[in-house]
Design a protein around this motif. Sequence first.
Motif, mmCIF file in Angstrom:
data_model
loop_
_atom_site.group_PDB
_atom_site.id
_atom_site.type_symbol
_atom_site.label_atom_id
_atom_site.label_comp_id
_atom_site.label_asym_id
_atom_site.label_seq_id
_atom_site.Cartn_x
_atom_site.Cartn_y
_atom_site.Cartn_z
ATOM 1 N N ALA A 61 0.829 -1.089 0.112
ATOM 2 C CA ALA A 61 -0.077 0.035 -0.111
ATOM 3 C C ALA A 61 0.773 1.351 0.019
ATOM 4 C CB ALA A 61 -0.906 -0.102 1.054
ATOM 5 N N ILE A 62 1.961 1.284 0.824
ATOM 6 C CA ILE A 62 2.758 2.410 0.836
ATOM 7 C C ILE A 62 3.633 2.474 -0.186
ATOM 8 C CG2 ILE A 62 4.814 3.434 2.205
ATOM 9 C CD1 ILE A 62 3.777 2.227 4.565
ATOM 10 N N GLN A 63 3.998 1.333 -1.043
ATOM 11 C CA GLN A 63 4.502 1.437 -2.314
ATOM 12 C C GLN A 63 3.912 2.102 -3.406
ATOM 13 O OE1 GLN A 63 6.000 -2.611 -3.422
ATOM 14 N NE2 GLN A 63 6.631 -3.085 -1.186
ATOM 15 N N GLN A 64 2.565 1.744 -3.553
ATOM 16 C CA GLN A 64 1.694 2.508 -4.326
ATOM 17 C C GLN A 64 1.500 3.823 -4.137
ATOM 18 O OE1 GLN A 64 0.450 0.982 -6.980
ATOM 19 N NE2 GLN A 64 1.585 -0.726 -6.485
ATOM 20 N N LYS A 65 1.435 4.316 -2.730
ATOM 21 C CA LYS A 65 1.467 5.803 -2.512
ATOM 22 C C LYS A 65 2.756 6.460 -3.110
ATOM 23 C CE LYS A 65 -1.780 5.730 1.149
ATOM 24 N NZ LYS A 65 -1.996 6.040 2.488
ATOM 25 N N LYS A 69 2.748 7.009 -6.522
ATOM 26 C CA LYS A 69 1.954 8.206 -7.099
ATOM 27 C C LYS A 69 2.369 9.716 -6.637
ATOM 28 C CE LYS A 69 -1.988 5.453 -7.103
ATOM 29 N NZ LYS A 69 -3.585 4.998 -6.516
ATOM 30 N N LEU A 70 3.565 9.743 -5.744
ATOM 31 C CA LEU A 70 4.097 10.974 -5.496
ATOM 32 C C LEU A 70 4.292 11.908 -6.577
ATOM 33 C CD1 LEU A 70 6.728 10.382 -2.797
ATOM 34 C CD2 LEU A 70 4.312 11.512 -2.281
ATOM 35 N N GLN A 71 3.768 13.268 -6.520
ATOM 36 C CA GLN A 71 3.889 14.113 -7.860
ATOM 37 C C GLN A 71 5.127 14.955 -7.137
ATOM 38 O OE1 GLN A 71 2.334 14.292 -10.500
ATOM 39 N NE2 GLN A 71 1.408 12.485 -9.760
ATOM 40 N N LEU A 72 6.331 14.756 -7.719
ATOM 41 C CA LEU A 72 7.600 15.649 -7.316
ATOM 42 C C LEU A 72 8.432 16.107 -8.685
ATOM 43 C CD1 LEU A 72 8.865 13.775 -4.310
ATOM 44 C CD2 LEU A 72 7.727 15.744 -4.270
#
Length: 440
Positions: free
Chosen positions: A25-29, A32-35
């Motif tokens: 779950a954390i890997q998916q988040k 998806k980070l917008q940087l």
Amino acid sequence: MKPYSDGEIMKQAIVRFATDCCSSAIQQKAKKLQLSNTTVTRRIESISNDQHDQLLEKSKNFVYYSFALDSSKDFTGTEQLAVFIRGVMPDFTIYEEYLTLRSLHGTTKGTDIFREFHATLEEAHLDSTKLFGVATDGCPSMIGANRGLQGLINKWREEDHLAPVTWHHCILQQESLIAKSLNMSNVMDVVTTTVNWIRVNALNHRRLKKFLADTDAEYGDLIMFTAVRWLSRATCVKRFYDLLPEIKTFAEGKIDIPQLDDEVWIADLAFFVDITTHLSTLNRTLQGNSKFCHNLYSTAIAFVNKLCLWKTQLAGGVTIHFPTLSDHRTNGSFEAYSRLISNLIDEFNRRINGMSLFLPMMNMFANPIAVNVATASDSFQLELLDMQSDIELKQLFRSEDLLEFWSRVPEGKYPNLKTNAQKYASVFGSTFQQNDQNQK
């Protein structure tokens, strides 16, 4: 000072860490980070705009505020006017912040700076009746009495029936100008020429560093002097003095520098090392957060008193406060160094004399308990007598910091003293500002 594109590199590191150490779950988040470069830029602009809006909202509650103005050219040659604001709340909370940067694309006359100054007031919706002080960098277009910014602001205040503002020439810049007035070009020219001969030539520079390493010298390289970096002169000449034997050996057969064998010149260098070290210490003391105008003035006056002591001591051959010079006592009288210090004293007195005009009012802010009531203005005398007779307030002054003390002084009983304290708490002593200077 990082490029915004670093956000993409950080995302790769975060994703790698999440893949190795975290749940799916954390890997998916993380993925998806917008940087991206554009996103980071937009977010920084958003944060900056929000901080600016917060400052403007707070400024509505300022009792008094002051400006610090500093102009300089950027790498494109465009003059940039940096504007800082220092405002005081009713509870003596102080906000000292960067307000705006105004670009002067044409001329940089006093009228141009005044136009940008006035536009800043209007755009920030600042109450001009609450403006108390202005600190500038002292350039002619700033301090001109008629066509400079100072003269134009004074004229505007008079025409609009507003109270005049107090003016301060940045004390740090004055200290730098005083230091530059120390006329020892016979030393500095030789040091600069020698260091440049070594540092500018890549081969000489590499050979010197290898030579210093092979001889186990105290330092591994020389320091170049940069005129725009005021403190570099002291470190440059100190390093040069400390490596003098190695420099002399390295230069033999390559370049003729007769001063390196001249004991009188070496004594001059030793004095120059000591006096520039003292001046650099003063400069660093004047820097920093939570500095009120009276703190900077007191520091400058204390240094002038030290100069007077050193002048007398050197005239008598005493070098206790000049440790480098102490190693060269066999080179005759130190009367010439005493005269140089005398010149420094004259420069200090000439340049900081203007601040003494505000000394009585600054003293009533800094230490009202010790003010001589007989010399105070009529409007403060009765309040000073009441305050100096109030046991609780005297104890509070001894136990609390200055702003906390004034925040607890009853306004109904001491209206004039409290107003004066709010005014002088807002004053800049320098145009050189640092971040995170909010204070209570």
